[in-house]
Design an enzyme around this catalytic site. Structure first.
Site, short mmCIF file in Angstrom:
data_model
loop_
_atom_site.label_atom_id
_atom_site.label_comp_id
_atom_site.label_asym_id
_atom_site.label_seq_id
_atom_site.Cartn_x
_atom_site.Cartn_y
_atom_site.Cartn_z
N HIS A 1 0.88 -1.18 0.00
CA HIS A 1 0.00 0.00 0.00
C HIS A 1 0.92 1.23 0.00
O HIS A 1 1.73 1.41 0.90
CB HIS A 1 -0.91 0.00 1.22
CG HIS A 1 -1.83 -1.18 1.26
ND1 HIS A 1 -2.03 -1.95 2.39
CD2 HIS A 1 -2.59 -1.74 0.28
CE1 HIS A 1 -2.89 -2.92 2.11
NE2 HIS A 1 -3.24 -2.82 0.84
N GLU B 1 1.74 3.71 3.07
CA GLU B 1 2.21 3.17 4.36
C GLU B 1 3.73 3.33 4.40
O GLU B 1 4.49 2.43 4.09
CB GLU B 1 1.74 1.72 4.49
CG GLU B 1 0.21 1.64 4.51
CD GLU B 1 -0.34 0.23 4.56
OE1 GLU B 1 0.44 -0.73 4.60
OE2 GLU B 1 -1.58 0.10 4.55
N HIS C 1 3.69 -3.21 6.86
CA HIS C 1 2.60 -2.26 6.64
C HIS C 1 2.50 -1.29 7.82
O HIS C 1 3.15 -1.46 8.84
CB HIS C 1 1.26 -3.01 6.54
CG HIS C 1 1.12 -3.88 5.35
ND1 HIS C 1 0.36 -3.54 4.26
CD2 HIS C 1 1.64 -5.11 5.07
CE1 HIS C 1 0.42 -4.51 3.35
NE2 HIS C 1 1.19 -5.47 3.82
N GLU D 1 2.03 -5.09 10.91
CA GLU D 1 1.53 -3.72 11.05
C GLU D 1 2.36 -3.02 12.12
O GLU D 1 2.36 -3.42 13.28
CB GLU D 1 0.05 -3.72 11.44
CG GLU D 1 -0.86 -4.46 10.48
CD GLU D 1 -1.15 -3.68 9.21
OE1 GLU D 1 -0.79 -2.48 9.14
OE2 GLU D 1 -1.75 -4.26 8.28
#
Length: 352
Positions: free
Chosen positions: A66, A69, A162, A226
């Site tokens: 993405h 990010e 991410h 994450e």
């Protein structure tokens, strides 16, 4: 100009290989994908089996699946720069992938479609004009080839890095992909804890994420990681990423990596995957509700009418303290709009 800057400027880079001194082989596969391997010994698949293959690692760090990010992109950019400047010497094979260069340029999550729903062959079902689909197909192939070329018996690792759209009770967490009946890995859990990971979500079904592709097809230890919250380039407080950065650097430079002692992350299993099936889908909590917020049994979490407006569908919490993660009412029709979670204990799952 850094490798990432060259990649974002040129968008196409020719395949090339060269050496850094007598210690590291560099392979540029294409824009955004670079590989490093120790020159001594160079052991590719098919050569004599190493005497201690468990000490040899094949490692992939992917970031920017993405494009907005940015913290993992900046960490990987710094690592590549340090390796090319010879201030960091790798002890293991490592491929670093800057995945969605075009999305980085516009500061958006994606250009055409969510790349992290396009792996395990799903890229072949995209529209012909998709920006992300051919890139996902290329990354799949590069990942498969990288692991296949590794030394016989080498352990395989893929950390897909991410940051999340919203704040979270546990800002640093991972999704542990479905393992097709295999046990969860005790060493990996300890490594993740040492990297500052506070929570682990255990996926219990196949998905089309990048980490599931590597875990399922390549039999790698693979995770969707994450590391915090989305910020524009240059606006990340890198002090928030110290433990993760140290892990990513130390893993590639240590012959035998040992994680620092850290508390066991909180474990969750996925309770519900709530899909957006109709245009008027909506969530029943505010947009600033943090990930891992828990709700009482029976609470309405989301709802939608069918396209004829005849049937009203509600999605509710099925247990007390059912937590939410990755809520996004604006996903494409047929995609996941929300996961809900149930907290579990380490004794509830097989860990070896």
């Amino acid at each position: 100009m850094s490798f990432l800057q060259r990649s974002r400027t040129a968008k196409t880079l020719a395949y090339e290989t060269y050496s850094l001194g007598t210690h590291t082989k560099v392979t540029v596969h294409c824009a955004g994908v670079i590989e490093f391997s120790p020159l001594q010994p160079v052991q590719e698949f098919g050569q004599v089996k190493p005497t201690n293959p468990t000490r040899i690692k094949s490692i992939i760090y992917s970031c920017g699946v993405h494009g907005n990010e940015t913290a993992p992109i900046e960490i990987c950019d710094a690592l590549v720069t340090d390796i090319l400047n010879e201030t960091v010497i790798v002890k293991h094979r490592v491929m670093i992938q800057f995945a969605n260069l075009l999305a980085m340029d516009i500061g958006q999550r994606f250009v055409s479609e969510n790349m992290n729903r396009l792996f395990s062959g799903m890229h072949s079902h995209s529209a012909d004009d998709s920006i992300e689909a051919p890139r996902a197909a290329l990354l799949e192939q590069l990942t498969f080839d990288f692991f296949a070329r590794g030394p016989v018996g080498a352990k395989r690792y893929h950390y897909d890095l991410h940051t999340a759209i919203r704040a979270a009770k546990y800002p640093r967490f991972v999704v542990y992909p479905y393992l097709d009946g295999r046990s969860y890995d005790k060493e990996q859990i300890s490594w993740l804890a040492g990297a500052g990971i506070q929570a682990i979500l255990l996926s219990e079904s196949p998905t089309t994420t990048y980490s599931y592709y590597s875990a399922h097809v390549c039999q790698a230890h693979a995770f969707t990681v994450e590391l915090g919250k989305v910020q524009p380039f240059g606006q990340n407080d890198m002090n928030d990423f110290t433990l993760a950065r140290d892990f990513l650097f130390n893993l590639v430079i240590s012959e035998d990596y040992v994680a620092p002692d850290a508390p066991m992350p909180v474990l969750f299993r996925i309770k519900q995957a709530i899909m957006r099936n109709h245009k008027n889908f909506k969530l029943h909590f505010s947009d600033d509700t943090p990930n891992f917020t828990a709700f009482a049994k029976g609470t309405v979490l989301a709802s939608e009418f069918d396209d004829t407006q005849q049937e009203f569908i509600e999605y509710t919490a099925q247990i007390d303290n059912e937590a939410i993660v990755f809520p996004n009412a604006d996903v494409a029709l047929g995609q996941r709009a929300l996961l809900t979670l149930e907290a579990i204990e380490p004794t509830d799952i097989p860990i070896d």
